[in-house]
Design an enzyme around this catalytic site. Sequence first.
Site, PDB file in Angstrom:
ATOM      1  N   HIS A 121       0.834  -1.203   0.000  1.00 25.63           N
ATOM      2  CA  HIS A 121       0.000   0.000   0.000  1.00 25.63           C
ATOM      3  C   HIS A 121       0.868   1.250   0.000  1.00 25.63           C
ATOM      4  O   HIS A 121       0.448   2.306  -0.497  1.00 25.63           O
ATOM      5  CB  HIS A 121      -0.908   0.026   1.235  1.00 25.63           C
ATOM      6  CG  HIS A 121      -2.013  -0.972   1.196  1.00 25.63           C
ATOM      7  ND1 HIS A 121      -1.848  -2.264   1.649  1.00 25.63           N
ATOM      8  CD2 HIS A 121      -3.293  -0.876   0.768  1.00 25.63           C
ATOM      9  CE1 HIS A 121      -2.988  -2.918   1.486  1.00 25.63           C
ATOM     10  NE2 HIS A 121      -3.881  -2.115   0.960  1.00 25.63           N
ATOM     11  N   ASP A 129      -4.295  -6.687  -7.669  1.00 24.82           N
ATOM     12  CA  ASP A 129      -4.604  -6.027  -6.411  1.00 24.82           C
ATOM     13  C   ASP A 129      -4.972  -4.576  -6.738  1.00 24.82           C
ATOM     14  O   ASP A 129      -4.858  -4.133  -7.879  1.00 24.82           O
ATOM     15  CB  ASP A 129      -3.392  -6.099  -5.483  1.00 24.82           C
ATOM     16  CG  ASP A 129      -3.751  -5.975  -4.002  1.00 24.82           C
ATOM     17  OD1 ASP A 129      -4.919  -5.647  -3.695  1.00 24.82           O
ATOM     18  OD2 ASP A 129      -2.874  -6.172  -3.163  1.00 24.82           O
TER      19      ASP A 129
END
Length: 481
Positions: free
Chosen positions: A188, A259
């Site tokens: 992230h 993702d």
Amino acid sequence: MSPEEVAGQVLLARYPGTDPAAAAAALTAHHLAGLVLFSENVASVDQVAATGSALQAAQAESGRDWPAAFAVDNEGGLVQRLGAAAGPWTSFPTFMSAGAADDPAVTSAAAEAMALELRASGLNYDFAPDADVTVGPADVTIGMRAASSDPERAARAVTAATAGFTAGGVISSVKHFPGHGSLTVDSHQGLPVQGASAAELAARDLVPFERAVDAGAPTVMMGHIAVEAWDPGVPASVSPEAYRVLREDLGFTGVAITDGLDMGALTQTWSSAEIAVLALQAGADLLLGPVDVPAAHAGIVAALADGSLGRDRVDEAAGRVIALMRWQAAIAADAQAVTTADVGSAAPASLALSAAAITQVAGQCGRALAGDTIHVRGGSRADWDGFVAAAEAAGLDVVALEQPADTDVRLLTGATPSGSADVAVLLDEPWLLTETDAPTRLAVYGRTAQAFEAVAAVLTGAAPAPGTLPVEVSGLPATVC
């Protein structure tokens, strides 16, 4: 399909707010394959179900005779958009519970029960189970989202959960290929680099993915992980070699979904349009959550127009997505029929999973571990309230600290990882069990109402502690029972 239509059919996007009409408009604006629900999109069960109905109505109005994807991240534990905190949905423990239980039937039943509640709410796609193999304390991102540090044990949990989701009529997605559990950077925030050799990856990280593919996993989520042995410096989600390994070495024929394309591992380097084109060129079929959906869509259309992205490649991707959604309609037709009244019905399956996972690593096994009166310390206020409610329901008398008690119980968590007591009850990562000198120690792997009920039954002697540690913890046995 027109270029605009086929470009949309490979995009799965976020949407604003809780208005079903706005969600439907987001679907049709760029011919999207579907939408992803987050916490901010949840007001009630009826509202979520209405959103699902609005999406399918818009899909039909567009002339498509396959379902739109309505997806969610619902693993259990911390990653659970639809749990008790959001409404009447059942909360599930962390997926490490499945590793501790090591019972495919219980794990599959839990996944099926979760799937039925999701489908009762109008959803048809869950980004679970997590197929990462954790390395323990050095694993800063995955932790208890993984089933185990043992590749084979993790593989058993993953294949069982995948079968359960299919039985419940919901698409599952094993993630995060080629494995995030041995990395020390969160994708992230930045780009994790996997320095293991190809042989080391095949023997560890890839094992649960390979087993899941062999068992018929419908989708695999590609992580933003640079594998030095494959394609140095290039995230797997945009690496042709990573898709080649998945397709050719593992034999995967389903949908490869990225993702989230809004994650720092990608956005620090490329724009939304560039990321979308790179992923499709590499071999992705479905692009999850671009930061700028219109820009990603326009980028795909432009790349088709200038020839930098072949129409055959995009048709292959879109065709796989359409086949996936037709398959979902078929498995849903074969699964148990559900309505919104079934939301909340999965509590027994959640309890069974936690009960099978409870692990005792110190103390005398096979008897009551607490007396009739107990003190309870540690944990957050919510942890304390949940545990006390379950303890009292099990017949234990929780008394104030200034009063005498038979047994001192301490709740251990990442925030309160240490302290003395007669019994330590660990709610978080099992390696924290070394932070206490309590003579009796239990690992619970979650903090749901059902997890507290399961551990209360062990404390009173009404139930055994059948689980074993799914990761090695220095100085402690896998179980004393």
